[in-house]
Design a protein around this motif. Structure first.
Motif, mmCIF file in Angstrom:
data_model
loop_
_atom_site.group_PDB
_atom_site.id
_atom_site.type_symbol
_atom_site.label_atom_id
_atom_site.label_comp_id
_atom_site.label_asym_id
_atom_site.label_seq_id
_atom_site.Cartn_x
_atom_site.Cartn_y
_atom_site.Cartn_z
ATOM 1 N N MET A 223 0.824 -1.202 0.000
ATOM 2 C CA MET A 223 0.000 0.000 0.000
ATOM 3 C C MET A 223 0.861 1.256 0.000
ATOM 4 S SD MET A 223 -3.122 0.505 2.715
ATOM 5 C CE MET A 223 -3.634 -1.204 2.497
ATOM 6 N N VAL B 3 -5.230 7.346 -1.894
ATOM 7 C CA VAL B 3 -4.616 6.047 -2.152
ATOM 8 C C VAL B 3 -3.875 6.109 -3.483
ATOM 9 C CG1 VAL B 3 -4.993 3.571 -2.420
ATOM 10 C CG2 VAL B 3 -6.444 4.892 -0.854
ATOM 11 N N SER C 99 -2.662 0.097 -3.905
ATOM 12 C CA SER C 99 -3.051 -0.919 -2.934
ATOM 13 C C SER C 99 -3.221 -2.250 -3.650
ATOM 14 C CB SER C 99 -4.349 -0.541 -2.207
ATOM 15 O OG SER C 99 -5.433 -0.472 -3.111
ATOM 16 N N THR D 246 -6.505 -5.866 -0.055
ATOM 17 C CA THR D 246 -6.100 -4.996 1.045
ATOM 18 C C THR D 246 -7.141 -3.902 1.201
ATOM 19 O OG1 THR D 246 -4.775 -3.561 -0.387
ATOM 20 C CG2 THR D 246 -3.653 -5.431 0.645
ATOM 21 N N PRO E 137 -7.464 -0.048 2.207
ATOM 22 C CA PRO E 137 -6.889 1.242 2.612
ATOM 23 C C PRO E 137 -7.719 1.964 3.665
ATOM 24 C CG PRO E 137 -6.886 0.999 0.220
ATOM 25 C CD PRO E 137 -7.719 -0.124 0.761
#
Length: 473
Positions: free
Chosen positions: A408, A421, A424, A428, A430
């Protein structure tokens, strides 16, 4: 030898000696909270009084501490207000003030350690205490009992620094003999008296404060060479060192004593005092910055927590050093509750670091030159959320980027409240990474990879993919 070559050699020495120590102590130092998370204690000595009277902080002051990276306060208790030494007597209103300070800290997210000093106890004698004359040891224990009983069920209280800077004074005895024959047995007696109140509190241990003119590597604290046969011990030495040649040997000595005691290190006080002239001299401030940074880097490389004296303004100065009037206060104001920071000190105290990690911290370091925090850890999401102090307003006015292994990448602009973001991996989330603006902390609800060794970096500025043809995320 020119200055540049000298600094290069010093840097090499620091790297060789301290990185070796960091490997040996990679997860030994720090503490564990009730959920098993790895905690690095950092904060301030909190004075309850100075020469002009009482000192009492309010909720905003505790938020200021948090925004400077504090997760622990050490309240400096006065024996003269808790004991029956000489003409002293127990003051219930003093204990009420201490309770209020502990509550305000808890509400701000700060844990508490109590340190008992002998200030105000005019009938107190170190030799009487060691020799237990006039029932001095029981009188001292009775003073502690007010604290032990009041906070026995308070999970925001970590523990007790039992004897602050024990002195030899005019006793005709070697430091080793004083420590082995008198101080260590007294520590064991104190711990035995405290255990009926709580078996989970920690007991902080110091060494004898040496008489003027005596020192080991320019450090005025005797070495401990005998094990204390009790559990729940934290080794809490003090280091007030401005000579960079002695910082490494002193910390290596502390590491050896820590091994003997089988106790983690928490630096109970640190930071050479500031002279009056320093506030008006760029040259002197640069000198402070240099040895404060070196000291801080060693703390981080060894993984030890540290408590800075004092969270105070300049209502008074002391005059015991050759350089003239000095103070440990981190604010310049001529009042007890200061607000004008000595930034050549506070920017180093308030450096980014992992406060509370679900898992095990293997190593961490904030590099002042690049403003990069590097953390290596093993995650354990069963333990709960993690917190990393960033101090973005202070250290990253240009924004910062969070790199969590190759899972990430997120950026925090100073113009926006949340994260953007940039990358990622699949599976996953964020959304588990939160920015706490008020506390200047990065909150990780769950690490993207569990039971894994992760490399985490905080870097200045906003991440851009090195290949302009590749869009972020």
């Amino acid at each position: 030898m020119n200055r540049i070559l000298q600094m290069a050699l010093i840097a090499t020495l620091f790297s060789t000696l301290i990185l070796g120590s960091a490997q040996a102590f990679d997860i030994k130092h720090g503490l564990r909270d009730s959920d098993g998370r790895h905690m690095i204690p950092r904060g301030f000595v909190i004075n309850t009084n100075d020469h002009a009277g009482s000192v009492d902080f309010n909720p905003d002051d505790y938020l200021r501490m948090v925004r400077m990276g504090a997760n622990v306060q050490v309240i400096r208790l006065e024996l003269g207000r808790l004991s029956e030494f000489g003409q002293s007597s127990f003051e219930p209103e003093y204990l009420a003030r201490v309770k209020r300070a502990t509550t305000l800290a808890r509400e701000a997210g700060i844990k508490t350690i109590f340190k008992l000093t002998v200030y105000g106890a005019k009938g107190f004698s170190w030799s009487e205490l060691y020799l237990d004359e006039n029932n001095a040891q029981q009188t001292y224990i009775n003073a502690w009992r007010h604290i032990w009983d009041t906070f026995k069920d308070n999970d925001a209280v970590i523990g007790y620094d039992l004897v602050n800077e024990p002195r030899k004074k005019d006793m005709d005895i070697a430091y080793d003999d004083l420590t082995n024959q008198y101080l260590i047995p007294f520590y064991e007696k104190l711990i035995d008296a405290a255990l009926p109140y709580s078996e989970t509190k920690q007991f902080l241990i110091q060494t004898v404060f040496m008489n003027k003119g005596d020192a080991i590597n320019n450090n005025q604290y005797a070495e401990i060479k005998q094990k204390i046969k009790r559990k729940n011990i934290i080794f809490a030495p003090h280091i007030y060192q401005k000579n960079m040649d002695y910082i490494v040997p002193t910390m290596e000595r502390f590491a050896k004593e820590s091994e003997l005691l089988q106790a983690p290190i928490l630096i109970g006080e640190w930071g050479f005092p500031t002279f009056v002239t320093t506030d008006n001299s760029v040259k002197e401030q640069l000198n402070y910055i240099e040895f404060y940074i070196k000291t801080a880097e060693i703390f981080d490389q060894m993984g030890v927590g540290s408590i800075k004296a004092w969270f105070l303004g300049n209502r008074s100065y002391q005059n015991f050093l050759p350089g003239g009037q000095s103070t440990w206060a981190i604010f310049r104001d001529k009042q007890a509750i200061g607000t004008v920071e000595r930034k050549y000190i506070t920017d180093i105290i308030a450096r980014p670091y992992p406060q509370l990690i679900a898992g095990d911290i293997k190593s961490f370091l904030f590099d002042f030159a690049s403003r990069t925090l590097s953390l290596t850890m093993v995650s354990d999401n069963r333990q709960g959320a993690s917190r990393i102090f960033i101090g973005a307003d202070r250290h990253y006015p240009d924004g910062f980027t969070v790199h969590i292994d190759d899972d990430m990448i997120l950026t925090k602009s100073p113009l926006t409240r949340g994260f953007e973001v940039k990358h990622s991996k699949p599976n996953t989330n964020p959304g588990n990474i939160i920015w706490d603006e008020d506390r200047q902390q990065l909150v990780i609800l769950a690490w993207p990879s569990d039971k894994s060794e992760l490399d985490v970096q905080i870097t200045p500025g906003l991440y851009k993919h090195p290949d302009p043809a590749v869009k972020d995320h």
